[in-house]
Design an enzyme around this catalytic site. Structure first.
Site, PDB file in Angstrom:
ATOM      1  N   GLN A 147      23.698  73.638  28.365  1.00 25.49           N
ATOM      2  CA  GLN A 147      23.137  74.551  28.902  1.00 25.49           C
ATOM      3  C   GLN A 147      23.625  75.083  30.203  1.00 25.49           C
ATOM      4  O   GLN A 147      22.849  76.039  30.947  1.00 25.49           O
ATOM      5  CB  GLN A 147      21.356  74.212  29.049  1.00 25.49           C
ATOM      6  N   HIS A 161      18.528  71.675  30.819  1.00 19.74           N
ATOM      7  CA  HIS A 161      17.451  71.642  31.876  1.00 19.74           C
ATOM      8  C   HIS A 161      18.085  71.802  33.371  1.00 19.74           C
ATOM      9  O   HIS A 161      17.486  71.074  33.933  1.00 19.74           O
ATOM     10  CB  HIS A 161      16.552  70.332  31.754  1.00 19.74           C
ATOM     11  N   GLU A 166       4.624  77.175  28.945  1.00 17.71           N
ATOM     12  CA  GLU A 166       3.703  77.436  29.860  1.00 17.71           C
ATOM     13  C   GLU A 166       4.212  78.756  30.803  1.00 17.71           C
ATOM     14  O   GLU A 166       5.206  79.037  31.295  1.00 17.71           O
ATOM     15  CB  GLU A 166       3.372  76.415  30.903  1.00 17.71           C
ATOM     16  N   TYR A 174       2.182  70.291  38.483  1.00 18.06           N
ATOM     17  CA  TYR A 174       1.916  70.988  37.224  1.00 18.06           C
ATOM     18  C   TYR A 174       1.889  70.140  35.700  1.00 18.06           C
ATOM     19  O   TYR A 174       1.892  70.515  35.017  1.00 18.06           O
ATOM     20  CB  TYR A 174       2.684  72.143  37.140  1.00 18.06           C
ATOM     21  N   TYR A 184      10.448  66.637  20.066  1.00 14.64           N
ATOM     22  CA  TYR A 184      11.041  67.376  18.910  1.00 14.64           C
ATOM     23  C   TYR A 184      10.897  66.354  17.662  1.00 14.64           C
ATOM     24  O   TYR A 184      10.972  67.069  16.692  1.00 14.64           O
ATOM     25  CB  TYR A 184      12.613  67.690  19.553  1.00 14.64           C
TER      26      TYR A 184
END
Length: 515
Positions: free
Chosen positions: A229, A294, A388, A398, A409
């Site tokens: 990513q 991430h 979210e 949070y 997963y």
């Protein structure tokens, strides 16, 4: 005499099957094949050699083509594999297996190799292990199902033609106008006062694009680690860009002392025509880690000129998000030069990173300022479920991964809690996940039915989510632009048009209002 006491005959200059046969016979048997001696034996040898070469060619061809031959599954096996794929794999790899088409296989392209990666996973790449989820037979079936799908041509995204379609949502009709096509995976997008926009491509390029779609490559971008990513991510301009020409980039920065590791960094430079100058990193998230997912990362300025940006948990959920000693799984707040504001919530905590503004985040890939009140809104990826939207406030926790509306997963649970004292609840959440990426508030009067509402991209379902906002609440949600492609970003230009960047296929669209 030649090697091993045998007579060596010269190789014929004109190489044919017969000449090669003659040479081999003379080499192996030591006789002259041009004589009548044992002519019958020579003919048999020629036949045997020809037949052997024929078999060798056929076997080689078969070996080459094996990867293109469909692996047989019974109807029952295929149905079971398809059901397992949709339940456990589609969130990340596409509901139609489109991400496996024409892909470069990282871990092998045979059934056994694909089955192995399904079984044991790859932690650094964010791939979980499924050996406890599936039986051995189900793993083999799923591997065969994926390989068969990867050979199909129904997901051919090579078209260069201008795409145009009309969509209606909440009393607003829009038509797609293609601005840019086939540029790789677009990631960040920001508009310049000139009406042009800067477009980052995940592989490491950045372009300056005018309203006609003509693009010029920008020189001087930092070196990125384009794996998983990672890559060149978001782009933002300074609130006083017309005076200082400052732009900001987020990217996956390779570790200078260990090329197997990377982190999220923020880079500031001046845009001089089509080149960046005076560039430097103003923030480097710590620690560097070997995972390839991430990273976050979005950038946004607030009304006071403070810079907010997100850093993902880097796949280390138990090590990073809940601990203030590291930068991962956080929203950070800096001054425009990279220094830390004196009123940041943890600046006086010796055990905390001073740039942290909020924590307990997973992988936020949307950050936007609400123009109605100046608040910073974010969205983040959950695991399987639990994406979210949050309103970020100083010092808040949070919850990730202590509380979540998602599961692993692989189907297992990592927490039974969705609420806990001292941890903020999301404004809204998605189950199943939509894989949100990019977000913007609509302030333009070109779209009167959407004014002051929020647009969120969906990577998983290939649409744009329209969230109707009232105050600090989302009162309704509606998917629009269905099947447009994996939406990576959405932004609004200075002249009030909404632009949507999608990947697989790769386009930037302008939404043209239709009366």
């Amino acid at each position: 005499m030649g090697w091993d006491g045998l007579d060596v005959h010269p190789i014929p200059q004109q190489v044919t099957l017969v000449s090669v046969t003659n040479y081999l016979c003379s080499f192996l048997y030591g006789y002259n094949t041009n004589s009548n001696f044992n002519h019958f034996l020579m003919k048999k040898a020629s036949f045997l050699l020809f037949f052997s070469l024929f078999l060798l060619i056929c076997c080689n061809q078969k070996m080459v083509e094996t990867k293109e031959v469909e692996i047989f599954l019974t109807e029952q096996q295929e149905k079971r594999a398809a059901k397992n794929y949709q339940k456990w794999c589609a969130d990340c790899h596409g509901k139609q297996l489109e991400h496996f088409v024409n892909r470069k296989w990282q871990y092998g392209d045979t059934q056994s190799e694909v089955a192995k990666i399904i079984k044991v996973g790859n932690e650094d790449a964010g791939m979980p292990a499924y050996e406890e989820t599936f039986s051995k037979e189900e793993i083999q079936e799923l591997a065969a199902y994926i390989l068969n799908a990867s050979q199909e041509d129904r997901y051919d995204f090579k078209g260069n033609q201008v795409q145009s379609d009309t969509f209606r949502a909440i009393n607003q009709i829009v038509e797609l106008d293609t601005v840019v096509a086939n540029v790789g995976n677009p990631w960040g997008m920001v508009f310049l006062p000139s009406g042009e926009f800067l477009l980052t491509i995940q592989s490491g390029e950045m372009y300056r694009v005018n309203q006609q779609g003509d693009k010029r490559r920008i020189q001087g971008v930092p070196k990125v680690l384009h794996k998983g990513q990672g890559g060149l991510l978001d782009v933002e301009i300074h609130p006083n860009f017309e005076q200082n020409n400052f732009i900001y980039l987020s990217y996956s920065k390779p570790n200078p002392s260990n090329d197997g590791e990377a982190t999220t960094a923020v880079f500031r430079a001046k845009l001089d025509g089509n080149r960046l100058s005076d560039g430097k990193d103003i923030f480097i998230a710590k620690p560097y880690v070997s995972t390839r997912h991430h990273y976050g990362s979005r950038i946004e300025f607030d009304r006071e000129g403070y810079l907010y940006f997100s850093v993902g948990d880097r796949g280390r959920r138990d090590d990073h998000p809940q601990y203030l000693t590291n930068d991962c799984g956080k929203i950070h707040r800096l001054k425009d030069d990279g220094s830390v504001p004196e009123d940041n919530p943890f600046i006086n905590d010796k055990n905390a990173q001073p740039s942290i503004y909020s924590y307990g985040h997973r992988n936020p890939q949307g950050v936007a300022m609400n123009p109605m009140n100046g608040q910073i809104w974010t969205h983040e990826h959950g695991p399987k479920g639990g994406d979210e939207i949050n309103i970020v406030q100083a010092g808040n926790n949070y919850g990730w991964p202590v509380i979540s509306y998602g599961i692993n997963y692989s189907g297992t649970r990592f927490t039974d809690l969705t609420k806990k004292e001292g941890m903020k609840q999301p404004l809204t959440y998605w189950v199943p996940s939509i894989a949100p990426c990019g977000m913007t508030f609509v302030t333009s009067d070109r779209y009167p039915a959407w004014q002051n509402d929020l647009l969120v991209g969906s990577l998983k379902f290939d649409y744009l989510e329209l969230c109707e906002v009232k105050g600090n609440e989302i009162i309704s949600q509606e998917p629009i632009l269905k099947n447009i492609g994996r939406v990576r970003n959405v932004a609004m230009s200075q002249d009030g048009y909404i632009y949507v960047a999608v990947e697989s296929p790769s386009f930037v669209f302008r939404l043209m209002p239709v009366e």
